[in-house]
Motif scaffolding. Structure first.
Motif, PDB file in Angstrom:
ATOM      1  N   HIS A  10       0.819  -1.207   0.000  1.00  0.00           N
ATOM      2  CA  HIS A  10       0.000   0.000   0.000  1.00  0.00           C
ATOM      3  C   HIS A  10       0.855   1.260   0.000  1.00  0.00           C
ATOM      4  CE1 HIS A  10      -3.338  -2.704   0.891  1.00  0.00           C
ATOM      5  NE2 HIS A  10      -4.161  -1.694   0.681  1.00  0.00           N
ATOM      6  N   GLN A  11       1.915   1.247   0.811  1.00  0.00           N
ATOM      7  CA  GLN A  11       2.758   2.433   0.903  1.00  0.00           C
ATOM      8  C   GLN A  11       3.476   2.710  -0.410  1.00  0.00           C
ATOM      9  OE1 GLN A  11       2.699   4.511   3.584  1.00  0.00           O
ATOM     10  NE2 GLN A  11       3.807   5.884   2.212  1.00  0.00           N
ATOM     11  N   ARG A  12       3.836   1.652  -1.130  1.00  0.00           N
ATOM     12  CA  ARG A  12       4.503   1.833  -2.427  1.00  0.00           C
ATOM     13  C   ARG A  12       3.601   2.625  -3.376  1.00  0.00           C
ATOM     14  NH1 ARG A  12       6.417   3.377  -6.172  1.00  0.00           N
ATOM     15  NH2 ARG A  12       7.673   2.338  -7.802  1.00  0.00           N
ATOM     16  N   CYS A  13       2.320   2.348  -3.351  1.00  0.00           N
ATOM     17  CA  CYS A  13       1.383   3.082  -4.201  1.00  0.00           C
ATOM     18  C   CYS A  13       1.204   4.522  -3.718  1.00  0.00           C
ATOM     19  CB  CYS A  13       0.040   2.369  -4.236  1.00  0.00           C
ATOM     20  SG  CYS A  13       0.099   0.702  -4.964  1.00  0.00           S
ATOM     21  N   ILE A  14       1.114   4.709  -2.411  1.00  0.00           N
ATOM     22  CA  ILE A  14       0.951   6.058  -1.857  1.00  0.00           C
ATOM     23  C   ILE A  14       2.144   6.937  -2.196  1.00  0.00           C
ATOM     24  CG2 ILE A  14       0.965   7.332   0.334  1.00  0.00           C
ATOM     25  CD1 ILE A  14      -0.952   5.251   1.426  1.00  0.00           C
ATOM     26  N   ASP A  15       3.343   6.357  -2.235  1.00  0.00           N
ATOM     27  CA  ASP A  15       4.548   7.134  -2.533  1.00  0.00           C
ATOM     28  C   ASP A  15       4.525   7.734  -3.937  1.00  0.00           C
ATOM     29  OD1 ASP A  15       5.541   6.578  -0.040  1.00  0.00           O
ATOM     30  OD2 ASP A  15       6.856   4.948  -0.691  1.00  0.00           O
ATOM     31  N   GLU A  16       3.665   7.211  -4.814  1.00  0.00           N
ATOM     32  CA  GLU A  16       3.579   7.732  -6.180  1.00  0.00           C
ATOM     33  C   GLU A  16       2.683   8.964  -6.288  1.00  0.00           C
ATOM     34  OE1 GLU A  16       4.996   6.704  -9.193  1.00  0.00           O
ATOM     35  OE2 GLU A  16       6.331   5.500  -7.923  1.00  0.00           O
ATOM     36  N   ILE A  17       1.883   9.232  -5.267  1.00  0.00           N
ATOM     37  CA  ILE A  17       0.904  10.325  -5.355  1.00  0.00           C
ATOM     38  C   ILE A  17       1.555  11.683  -5.636  1.00  0.00           C
ATOM     39  CG2 ILE A  17      -0.804  11.653  -4.036  1.00  0.00           C
ATOM     40  CD1 ILE A  17      -1.752   9.042  -2.815  1.00  0.00           C
ATOM     41  N   PRO A  18       2.620  12.074  -4.911  1.00  0.00           N
ATOM     42  CA  PRO A  18       3.234  13.381  -5.221  1.00  0.00           C
ATOM     43  C   PRO A  18       3.812  13.455  -6.633  1.00  0.00           C
ATOM     44  CG  PRO A  18       3.945  12.567  -3.069  1.00  0.00           C
ATOM     45  CD  PRO A  18       3.260  11.428  -3.750  1.00  0.00           C
ATOM     46  N   LYS A  19       4.231  12.320  -7.174  1.00  0.00           N
ATOM     47  CA  LYS A  19       4.759  12.306  -8.541  1.00  0.00           C
ATOM     48  C   LYS A  19       3.612  12.419  -9.561  1.00  0.00           C
ATOM     49  CE  LYS A  19       8.246   8.964  -6.986  1.00  0.00           C
ATOM     50  NZ  LYS A  19       8.785   7.604  -7.184  1.00  0.00           N
ATOM     51  N   ALA A  20       2.497  11.787  -9.230  1.00  0.00           N
ATOM     52  CA  ALA A  20       1.374  11.758 -10.157  1.00  0.00           C
ATOM     53  C   ALA A  20       0.657  13.101 -10.214  1.00  0.00           C
ATOM     54  CB  ALA A  20       0.402  10.657  -9.751  1.00  0.00           C
ATOM     55  N   TRP A  21       0.365  13.663  -9.052  1.00  0.00           N
ATOM     56  CA  TRP A  21      -0.433  14.890  -8.981  1.00  0.00           C
ATOM     57  C   TRP A  21       0.193  15.845  -7.963  1.00  0.00           C
ATOM     58  CZ3 TRP A  21      -2.834  10.059  -7.814  1.00  0.00           C
ATOM     59  CH2 TRP A  21      -3.375   9.415  -8.937  1.00  0.00           C
ATOM     60  N   PRO A  22       1.248  16.565  -8.356  1.00  0.00           N
ATOM     61  CA  PRO A  22       1.939  17.471  -7.433  1.00  0.00           C
ATOM     62  C   PRO A  22       0.967  18.483  -6.823  1.00  0.00           C
ATOM     63  CG  PRO A  22       3.181  17.220  -9.467  1.00  0.00           C
ATOM     64  CD  PRO A  22       1.859  16.559  -9.693  1.00  0.00           C
ATOM     65  N   ASP A  23       1.068  18.640  -5.519  1.00  0.00           N
ATOM     66  CA  ASP A  23       0.294  19.625  -4.759  1.00  0.00           C
ATOM     67  C   ASP A  23      -1.180  19.261  -4.603  1.00  0.00           C
ATOM     68  OD1 ASP A  23       0.679  21.973  -3.241  1.00  0.00           O
ATOM     69  OD2 ASP A  23      -0.392  23.153  -4.728  1.00  0.00           O
TER      70      ASP A  23
END
Length: 268
Positions: A181-194
Motif C-alpha cells: 500500500h505504501q509503495r502506491c501512496i509514494d507515487e501520489i506526489p509524482k502523479a499529482w503534485p500539490d
C-alpha cells in the motif's frame, strides 16, 4: 443521519476532484459534488461521537466510513426498484449505447491518457509476487461476508472479485501488505503534485486502505463501465500479460479516450 440503519439505501452528494481546465494554469483542479447511490452496511457509534456509517457504493462496490455530516443525502427505494442506468444515453446507428461504442473501439488498442488524470508506474517483482500469493490464499483469508471467496462476488458474470482485509492476514504477512500500500501512496506526489494540499490542506496526507480487491477474469467476463466513488485515488496492479497469457483484457477509460493493455507489474 442518526435515523439511518444497516440495509437502508441513500443517494449522497460526494465531493470529487476534477480538472477545471483553467487556461495557462498547471495542475488546475476543483472540487465538485456528484450524486452516487449507496447502501448502509454497518453503523459505528460511541457515546460522545456522531454515528459513522459504512457505505457501499453501487457503481463499484467500494466501501468507506463517513458520518454524512455536511454532505447532502436523501433516502432512495430498495435496490429492487432502482432501474439500471447506462453512462451516456446516446445511441449509435446499431443501437448500442454511446459509451459502449467507445469501449468497443478502445478494447483492442492502447491509447495512453494525455490529461494527467492517470498515472502509471512499475511495481517491484517482490510485491507482484506478494499479490500472486494473496490470490493463492484468498479462499482462506478473503472476506466471506461479501460472497464466495473462491467464486467471487456476483459481479457481471464470470468475474471473480474478492475483498481481502489486512487484519484477516496472518501477522507474518501484514508488513508486506503495508509495504504494498505504501509503495502506491509514494507515487501520489509524482502523479499529482500539490494535489493533497489542495484537497486536504497543508497538513493533508494519504492514508493506507485496510483492504484490497482481488480480481480474476474468465473468458467473456468484463467489469462494466463504472465510477470508483469511494476513494480519492486507487491503484490497479496487473499480474499477467495480454497477448501472452490471454487475449483482450484492456482497461478502458471512455471519458478520456484512453485504454491500457495488461502487463505484469504495470500499475495504473
Amino acid at each position: 443521519a442518526s435515523n439511518l440503519s444497516p440495509g437502508d439505501r441513500l443517494e449522497v452528494e460526494w465531493p470529487c476532484m476534477y480538472d477545471c481546465g483553467a487556461e495557462g494554469v498547471t495542475n488546475s483542479s476543483a472540487i465538485e459534488g456528484r450524486w452516487f447511490t449507496a447502501s448502509v452496511v454497518s453503523l459505528r457509534q460511541t457515546s460522545n461521537q456522531r454515528p459513522r456509517f459504512l457505505l457501499r457504493f453501487d457503481d463499484d462496490n467500494s466501501e468507506v466510513w463517513h458520518s454524512l455530516r455536511k454532505l447532502p443525502w436523501r433516502r432512495v427505494a430498495a435496490a429492487d426498484n432502482v432501474e439500471d442506468e447506462r453512462v451516456d444515453g446516446g445511441k449509435g446507428c446499431d443501437g448500442r449505447v454511446g459509451s459502449q461504442l467507445v469501449l468497443d473501439q478502445l478494447a483492442s488498442i492502447e491509447v495512453v491518457d494525455k490529461s494527467g488524470f492517470i498515472h502509471e508506474f512499475g511495481m517491484e517483482e517482490k510485491l507482484v509476487c506478494f499479490c500472486e500469493f494473496l490470490h493463492e490464499v484468498r479462499d482462506a483469508y478473503g472476506d466471506k461476508t461479501r460472497g464466495s471467496t473462491s467464486e467471487g462476488e456476483p459481479l457481471h458474470g464470470g468475474l471473480v472479485s474478492v475483498v481481502l482485509r489486512r487484519e484477516a492476514l496472518p501477522a507474518s504477512e501484514r508488513e508486506m501488505y503495508h509495504v504494498l500500500h505504501q509503495r502506491c501512496i509514494d507515487e501520489i506526489p509524482k502523479a499529482w503534485p500539490d494535489w493533497l494540499r489542495q484537497a486536504a490542506g497543508r497538513a493533508g496526507r494519504a492514508r493506507q486502505s485496510q483492504d484490497l480487491r482481488l480480481l480474476q477474469y474468465s473468458e467473456g467476463s468484463r467489469f462494466e463501465v463504472h465510477v470508483d466513488s469511494g476513494w480519492a485515488c486507487q491503484a490497479l496492479i496487473y499480474l499477467n500479460d495480454a497477448g501472452k497469457d490471454f487475449t483482450g483484457g484492456s482497461t478502458c477509460f471512455p471519458n478520456l479516450g484512453a485504454a491500457y493493455r495488461p502487463r505484469r507489474g504495470r500499475v495504473l
